[in-house]
Design a protein around this motif. Structure first.
Motif, PDB file in Angstrom:
ATOM      1  N   ALA A 259       0.845  -1.193   0.000  1.00 48.67           N
ATOM      2  CA  ALA A 259       0.000   0.000   0.000  1.00 48.67           C
ATOM      3  C   ALA A 259       0.881   1.243   0.000  1.00 48.67           C
ATOM      4  O   ALA A 259       1.785   1.380   0.835  1.00 48.67           O
ATOM      5  CB  ALA A 259      -0.920   0.000   1.209  1.00 48.67           C
ATOM      6  N   VAL A 260       0.624   2.164  -0.919  1.00 45.71           N
ATOM      7  CA  VAL A 260       1.413   3.378  -1.047  1.00 45.71           C
ATOM      8  C   VAL A 260       1.240   4.284   0.163  1.00 45.71           C
ATOM      9  O   VAL A 260       2.210   4.838   0.689  1.00 45.71           O
ATOM     10  CB  VAL A 260       1.029   4.125  -2.350  1.00 45.71           C
ATOM     11  CG1 VAL A 260       1.601   5.532  -2.367  1.00 45.71           C
ATOM     12  CG2 VAL A 260       1.503   3.336  -3.563  1.00 45.71           C
ATOM     13  N   ASN A 261       0.001   4.453   0.635  1.00 42.09           N
ATOM     14  CA  ASN A 261      -0.246   5.340   1.765  1.00 42.09           C
ATOM     15  C   ASN A 261       0.275   4.742   3.064  1.00 42.09           C
ATOM     16  O   ASN A 261      -0.055   3.591   3.397  1.00 42.09           O
ATOM     17  CB  ASN A 261      -1.741   5.652   1.880  1.00 42.09           C
ATOM     18  CG  ASN A 261      -2.163   6.767   0.932  1.00 42.09           C
ATOM     19  OD1 ASN A 261      -1.444   7.749   0.766  1.00 42.09           O
ATOM     20  ND2 ASN A 261      -3.313   6.620   0.311  1.00 42.09           N
ATOM     21  N   PRO A 262       1.088   5.499   3.826  1.00 36.84           N
ATOM     22  CA  PRO A 262       1.723   4.946   5.033  1.00 36.84           C
ATOM     23  C   PRO A 262       0.742   4.421   6.070  1.00 36.84           C
ATOM     24  O   PRO A 262       1.006   3.396   6.700  1.00 36.84           O
ATOM     25  CB  PRO A 262       2.526   6.131   5.580  1.00 36.84           C
ATOM     26  CG  PRO A 262       2.748   7.030   4.407  1.00 36.84           C
ATOM     27  CD  PRO A 262       1.534   6.866   3.548  1.00 36.84           C
ATOM     28  N   ARG A 263      -0.384   5.099   6.274  1.00 38.31           N
ATOM     29  CA  ARG A 263      -1.333   4.651   7.303  1.00 38.31           C
ATOM     30  C   ARG A 263      -1.947   3.308   6.939  1.00 38.31           C
ATOM     31  O   ARG A 263      -2.064   2.421   7.787  1.00 38.31           O
ATOM     32  CB  ARG A 263      -2.434   5.706   7.498  1.00 38.31           C
ATOM     33  CG  ARG A 263      -1.980   6.934   8.252  1.00 38.31           C
ATOM     34  CD  ARG A 263      -3.071   7.982   8.310  1.00 38.31           C
ATOM     35  NE  ARG A 263      -3.500   8.413   6.985  1.00 38.31           N
ATOM     36  CZ  ARG A 263      -4.115   9.557   6.732  1.00 38.31           C
ATOM     37  NH1 ARG A 263      -4.374  10.399   7.718  1.00 38.31           N
ATOM     38  NH2 ARG A 263      -4.476   9.882   5.502  1.00 38.31           N
ATOM     39  N   LEU A 264      -2.342   3.159   5.693  1.00 39.37           N
ATOM     40  CA  LEU A 264      -2.915   1.884   5.262  1.00 39.37           C
ATOM     41  C   LEU A 264      -1.849   0.793   5.293  1.00 39.37           C
ATOM     42  O   LEU A 264      -2.118  -0.330   5.727  1.00 39.37           O
ATOM     43  CB  LEU A 264      -3.506   2.015   3.857  1.00 39.37           C
ATOM     44  CG  LEU A 264      -4.124   0.744   3.267  1.00 39.37           C
ATOM     45  CD1 LEU A 264      -5.239   0.201   4.151  1.00 39.37           C
ATOM     46  CD2 LEU A 264      -4.645   1.003   1.849  1.00 39.37           C
ATOM     47  N   ARG A 265      -0.653   1.120   4.860  1.00 46.87           N
ATOM     48  CA  ARG A 265       0.434   0.138   4.862  1.00 46.87           C
ATOM     49  C   ARG A 265       0.733  -0.340   6.286  1.00 46.87           C
ATOM     50  O   ARG A 265       0.868  -1.555   6.528  1.00 46.87           O
ATOM     51  CB  ARG A 265       1.685   0.746   4.220  1.00 46.87           C
ATOM     52  CG  ARG A 265       2.838  -0.216   4.107  1.00 46.87           C
ATOM     53  CD  ARG A 265       3.922   0.313   3.200  1.00 46.87           C
ATOM     54  NE  ARG A 265       4.609   1.482   3.719  1.00 46.87           N
ATOM     55  CZ  ARG A 265       4.503   2.714   3.208  1.00 46.87           C
ATOM     56  NH1 ARG A 265       3.721   2.932   2.166  1.00 46.87           N
ATOM     57  NH2 ARG A 265       5.175   3.723   3.731  1.00 46.87           N
ATOM     58  N   ALA A 266       0.816   0.593   7.234  1.00 45.83           N
ATOM     59  CA  ALA A 266       1.109   0.215   8.608  1.00 45.83           C
ATOM     60  C   ALA A 266       0.005  -0.661   9.197  1.00 45.83           C
ATOM     61  O   ALA A 266       0.284  -1.623   9.922  1.00 45.83           O
ATOM     62  CB  ALA A 266       1.291   1.478   9.453  1.00 45.83           C
ATOM     63  N   ARG A 267      -1.240  -0.319   8.881  1.00 44.01           N
ATOM     64  CA  ARG A 267      -2.345  -1.116   9.419  1.00 44.01           C
ATOM     65  C   ARG A 267      -2.339  -2.530   8.832  1.00 44.01           C
ATOM     66  O   ARG A 267      -2.555  -3.509   9.552  1.00 44.01           O
ATOM     67  CB  ARG A 267      -3.687  -0.430   9.126  1.00 44.01           C
ATOM     68  CG  ARG A 267      -4.901  -1.125   9.722  1.00 44.01           C
ATOM     69  CD  ARG A 267      -4.786  -1.219  11.215  1.00 44.01           C
ATOM     70  NE  ARG A 267      -5.942  -1.837  11.821  1.00 44.01           N
ATOM     71  CZ  ARG A 267      -5.893  -2.683  12.851  1.00 44.01           C
ATOM     72  NH1 ARG A 267      -4.707  -3.004  13.397  1.00 44.01           N
ATOM     73  NH2 ARG A 267      -6.985  -3.202  13.368  1.00 44.01           N
ATOM     74  N   LEU A 268      -2.082  -2.664   7.543  1.00 44.09           N
ATOM     75  CA  LEU A 268      -2.028  -3.972   6.918  1.00 44.09           C
ATOM     76  C   LEU A 268      -0.873  -4.801   7.477  1.00 44.09           C
ATOM     77  O   LEU A 268      -1.017  -6.011   7.731  1.00 44.09           O
ATOM     78  CB  LEU A 268      -1.895  -3.838   5.403  1.00 44.09           C
ATOM     79  CG  LEU A 268      -3.147  -3.369   4.657  1.00 44.09           C
ATOM     80  CD1 LEU A 268      -2.823  -3.087   3.194  1.00 44.09           C
ATOM     81  CD2 LEU A 268      -4.268  -4.399   4.753  1.00 44.09           C
ATOM     82  N   LEU A 269       0.265  -4.159   7.700  1.00 43.79           N
ATOM     83  CA  LEU A 269       1.409  -4.878   8.264  1.00 43.79           C
ATOM     84  C   LEU A 269       1.086  -5.360   9.679  1.00 43.79           C
ATOM     85  O   LEU A 269       1.459  -6.476  10.070  1.00 43.79           O
ATOM     86  CB  LEU A 269       2.649  -3.975   8.270  1.00 43.79           C
ATOM     87  CG  LEU A 269       3.316  -3.747   6.908  1.00 43.79           C
ATOM     88  CD1 LEU A 269       4.309  -2.603   6.983  1.00 43.79           C
ATOM     89  CD2 LEU A 269       3.993  -5.017   6.416  1.00 43.79           C
ATOM     90  N   ALA A 270       0.374  -4.530  10.454  1.00 46.50           N
ATOM     91  CA  ALA A 270      -0.013  -4.939  11.807  1.00 46.50           C
ATOM     92  C   ALA A 270      -0.993  -6.095  11.766  1.00 46.50           C
ATOM     93  O   ALA A 270      -0.915  -7.035  12.580  1.00 46.50           O
ATOM     94  CB  ALA A 270      -0.639  -3.745  12.544  1.00 46.50           C
ATOM     95  N   LEU A 271      -1.915  -6.066  10.822  1.00 45.67           N
ATOM     96  CA  LEU A 271      -2.906  -7.143  10.705  1.00 45.67           C
ATOM     97  C   LEU A 271      -2.279  -8.452  10.213  1.00 45.67           C
ATOM     98  O   LEU A 271      -2.859  -9.523  10.381  1.00 45.67           O
ATOM     99  CB  LEU A 271      -4.032  -6.727   9.758  1.00 45.67           C
ATOM    100  CG  LEU A 271      -4.946  -5.605  10.272  1.00 45.67           C
ATOM    101  CD1 LEU A 271      -5.841  -5.077   9.145  1.00 45.67           C
ATOM    102  CD2 LEU A 271      -5.813  -6.118  11.422  1.00 45.67           C
ATOM    103  N   ALA A 272      -1.118  -8.342   9.582  1.00 52.24           N
ATOM    104  CA  ALA A 272      -0.445  -9.549   9.086  1.00 52.24           C
ATOM    105  C   ALA A 272       0.325 -10.253  10.187  1.00 52.24           C
ATOM    106  O   ALA A 272       0.738 -11.410  10.016  1.00 52.24           O
ATOM    107  CB  ALA A 272       0.514  -9.173   7.952  1.00 52.24           C
ATOM    108  N   GLN A 273       0.544  -9.573  11.322  1.00 47.95           N
ATOM    109  CA  GLN A 273       1.309 -10.184  12.421  1.00 47.95           C
ATOM    110  C   GLN A 273       0.460 -11.199  13.181  1.00 47.95           C
ATOM    111  O   GLN A 273      -0.701 -10.962  13.444  1.00 47.95           O
ATOM    112  CB  GLN A 273       1.800  -9.088  13.375  1.00 47.95           C
ATOM    113  CG  GLN A 273       2.727  -8.095  12.710  1.00 47.95           C
ATOM    114  CD  GLN A 273       3.953  -8.765  12.086  1.00 47.95           C
ATOM    115  OE1 GLN A 273       4.573  -9.637  12.707  1.00 47.95           O
ATOM    116  NE2 GLN A 273       4.266  -8.384  10.865  1.00 47.95           N
TER     117      GLN A 273
END
Length: 389
Positions: free
Chosen positions: A375-389
């Protein structure tokens, strides 16, 4: 990419039988009879359509068949999907490239010749123009109304979640209105056949609807989120080497122009990659080796199965921390031809947001065995990375 009839599931085979019976019953109707097939991306709609059309074309050459000597056509308003059907025709001596066409030239020629076909199939019918379009040389009110008088039977394959332009906007209410007065039968394919794990498909459905859920951990499907575009590119190349048909694809959120010689680029974190180019060959974009270094779009990948899809979610898709939901910003969507204004639409913004969600849904459901997301947008990227943990 389209399986032979022998590989259809039991649900698909039952639908094939039902469709052939519908055609046999209504092949001489004066008022056009219509069969509508619904189903999500990856549910096998095109496979059924191809099996029925191939069966019909074979039976048309058998004098003792109840479906002999029928004149039929299969239409699809998508260049890359049309190439897939041309490849099917090349492998079957009873099929011809001319059996498969785009709607506009078919409508214009049949109308001019005052010709009525027996059965006309329309794949990706949600891409039929629902208004005049001078660019495509179509000057009637909409393509569905123009098609109906041209056949005794029309078979429509429709997924309203794959509408990607306002000029081809269709809704269930619109379809019902335009088919009023016709004998209509409908069916729906409910199984997800492309993606090999239903939990991943369910997660994508929630995501495009706005709900961000923890990523599933499927045993037979690889689902990953990447912190930057560079590891996503490396992952796609590794998947291409492992089992082929792995490509990068992106939402149309990055500047591009369809015509001209300039190369346009997708910026995915630390990497900058060229957009797909107009494909003048008869081979679908994803089947050409040189496209491994490009980024595909809905214009080159819709209707095509990949083994692994590396999806870049562009600037129009973001995350609202207060509501914990996906947000959509049409002003950051670069495909402005998709948003060409329609005076008959009361709420343009809602329709635009829906198109962006549809684009994301189409791309995220391309991979049969693996899906990687950046995800290009940092907020969406961070949330997706957190959900992948």
């Amino acid at each position: 990419m389209l399986p032979p009839a022998a590989q259809l599931t039991a649900q698909q085979q039952a639908l094939q039988t039902r469709l052939l019976q519908f055609i046999q019953v209504h092949q001489h109707d004066e008022t056009t009879a219509v069969f509508v097939l619904h189903g999500d991306a990856g549910s096998g709609k095109s496979a059924v359509l191809n099996a029925v059309f191939t069966t019909l074309q074979h039976q048309a050459h058998q004098p003792d068949s109840a479906l002999a000597v029928l004149h039929n056509r299969l239409l699809v308003n998508h260049n890359e999907m049309l190439k897939i059907y041309w490849a099917v025709a090349a492998a079957d001596p009873l099929l011809h490239k001319s059996d498969f066409q785009k709607p506009t030239p078919f409508i214009n020629a049949a109308t001019k010749q005052h010709r009525r076909y027996d059965v006309v199939f329309v794949d990706e019918a949600q891409l039929l123009l629902s208004q005049k379009d001078a660019f495509n040389h179509f000057d009637q009110a909409n393509q569905l109304d123009a098609l109906l008088p041209l056949a005794h039977v029309v078979v429509l394959v429709v997924d309203f979640n794959q509408v990607v332009k306002l000029k081809s906007l269709w809704t269930p209410a619109m379809l019902k209105q335009h088919l009023a007065g016709h004998q209509v039968e409908s069916a729906e394919l409910t199984h997800q056949l492309r993606m090999q794990d239903p939990a991943v498909s369910a997660w994508i459905n929630a995501f495009v609807a706005g709900r961000l859920l923890p990523l599933p951990k499927p045993a037979d499907y690889e689902l990953r989120v990447f912190p930057d575009g560079a590891p996503l590119v490396a992952w796609v190349r590794a998947k291409e080497a492992e089992y082929g048909l792995a490509r990068l694809i992106a939402t149309t959120d990055f500047p591009f122009r369809v015509f001209g010689t300039r190369t346009w680029y997708v910026q995915a974190g630390s990497v900058r990659l060229p957009w797909d180019k107009i494909n003048f060959t008869d081979r679908p974009w994803a089947s050409r080796p040189e496209t491994l270094g490009e980024v595909g779009s809905i214009y080159t990948i819709q209707g095509f199965d990949l083994n692994a899809a590396g999806v870049i979610l562009g600037p129009s898709l973001d995350y609202d921390e207060a509501t914990d939901r996906l947000t959509v910003d049409p002003s950051r969507f670069e495909d402005q031809t998709a948003f060409r204004r329609r005076p008959d639409l009361a709420d343009d913004e809602a329709a635009k947001a829906a198109i962006i969600r549809h684009v994301a849904n189409i791309l995220l459901k391309r991979g049969r065995r693996a899906l990687g997301i950046y995800a290009v947008n940092p907020r969406l990227r961070a949330r997706l990375l957190a959900l992948a943990q």
